[in-house]
Write an enzyme that holds these catalytic residues in place. Structure first.
Site, PDB file in Angstrom:
ATOM      1  CG  ASP A   7       1.093   1.123   0.958  1.00 58.87           C
ATOM      2  OD1 ASP A   7      -0.125   1.212   1.142  1.00 58.87           O
ATOM      3  OD2 ASP A   7       1.812   0.033   1.706  1.00 58.87           O
ATOM      4  CG  ASP A   9      -1.387   0.784   6.810  1.00 60.57           C
ATOM      5  OD1 ASP A   9      -1.341   1.194   7.873  1.00 60.57           O
ATOM      6  OD2 ASP A   9      -2.518   0.576   6.379  1.00 60.57           O
ATOM      7  CG  ASP A 182       3.876  -3.144   2.367  1.00 59.15           C
ATOM      8  OD1 ASP A 182       3.563  -4.339   3.055  1.00 59.15           O
ATOM      9  OD2 ASP A 182       3.237  -2.503   2.354  1.00 59.15           O
TER      10      ASP A 182
END
Length: 220
Positions: A7, A9, A182
């Site tokens: 991922d 961001d 996250d």
């Protein structure tokens, strides 16, 4: 062969490139601050809470691309990468990516953020493969609409499987697979790989990871 998915961001970056791009356009006065700043913050909070309507958000995020010539957008993007994105690279991100590359793993960044914003960020990490939400184009200019399925939540699995199919691969092509994220929004794909890893996770993902016994790491 092994697969390593990242991922972008708040994982490889200490921040959100989608959010920062909108803020950057506001600072450039390409977007009206009064009209767009509060809405940008609202969408970001919805994303973090897991309540984001991706199509409503993309309508907000992609329309500005249609209001300016591609040449102007690319000039702004170059500045954006230098002043906004490079300072957000997580300190441990490149080392993590290099460890997978040294093992010969297939590395892919997979993100809900649009490909216009994220393509140069992927190059920053020296990752050739990017799966991102695609903005629609006509004659080299953006229409303000999305092309195909957004790579968001379950859509990340769909888009990844489309990508694998295009490269004559399937999940069965890989002995092991990793996904680093996250966000609670990535639980569908995290649950699909053999090695899910929570990176500086939000509270929901952290609790889920601890319950499942998934590794929880920090790149910051």
């Amino acid at each position: 062969m092994k697969l390593a998915l990242f991922d972008l961001d708040n994982t490889l970056l200490v921040g959100d490139s989608d959010f920062e791009w909108a803020q950057f356009l506001i600072e450039k006065r390409a977007l009206d601050r009064e009209l767009h700043e509060a809405r940008n913050l609202e969408f970001y909070e919805q994303y973090k809470a897991g309540t984001l309507d991706i199509h409503e958000f993309l309508d907000f995020q992609l329309k500005p691309l249609s209001r300016h010539p591609r040449s102007q957008l690319e000039t702004w993007r170059k500045e954006f990468i230098e002043i906004k994105i490079k300072p957000l690279v997580a300190p441990g991100a490149k080392k993590l990516i290099e460890s997978h590359m040294l093992d010969g793993d297939l590395c892919i960044i997979i993100t809900a953020t649009n490909s216009f914003v994220t393509a140069p960020i992927a190059r920053l990490f020296e990752i050739d493969n990017l799966i991102a939400t695609n903005p629609e184009e006509e004659n080299g200019e953006f229409t303000g609409k999305v092309l195909g399925k957004p790579s968001f939540r379950e859509g990340k699995i769909d888009r990844l499987e489309e990508w694998l199919n295009q490269h004559n691969l399937t999940w069965l092509s890989f002995l092991q697979s990793w996904f680093y994220s996250d966000s609670l929004n990535d639980l569908p794909l995290l649950s699909k790989v053999t090695h899910p890893v929570a990176v500086d996770p939000d509270p929901t993902l952290k609790k889920h990871a601890e319950t499942k016994g998934w590794p929880v790491i920090s790149l910051r």
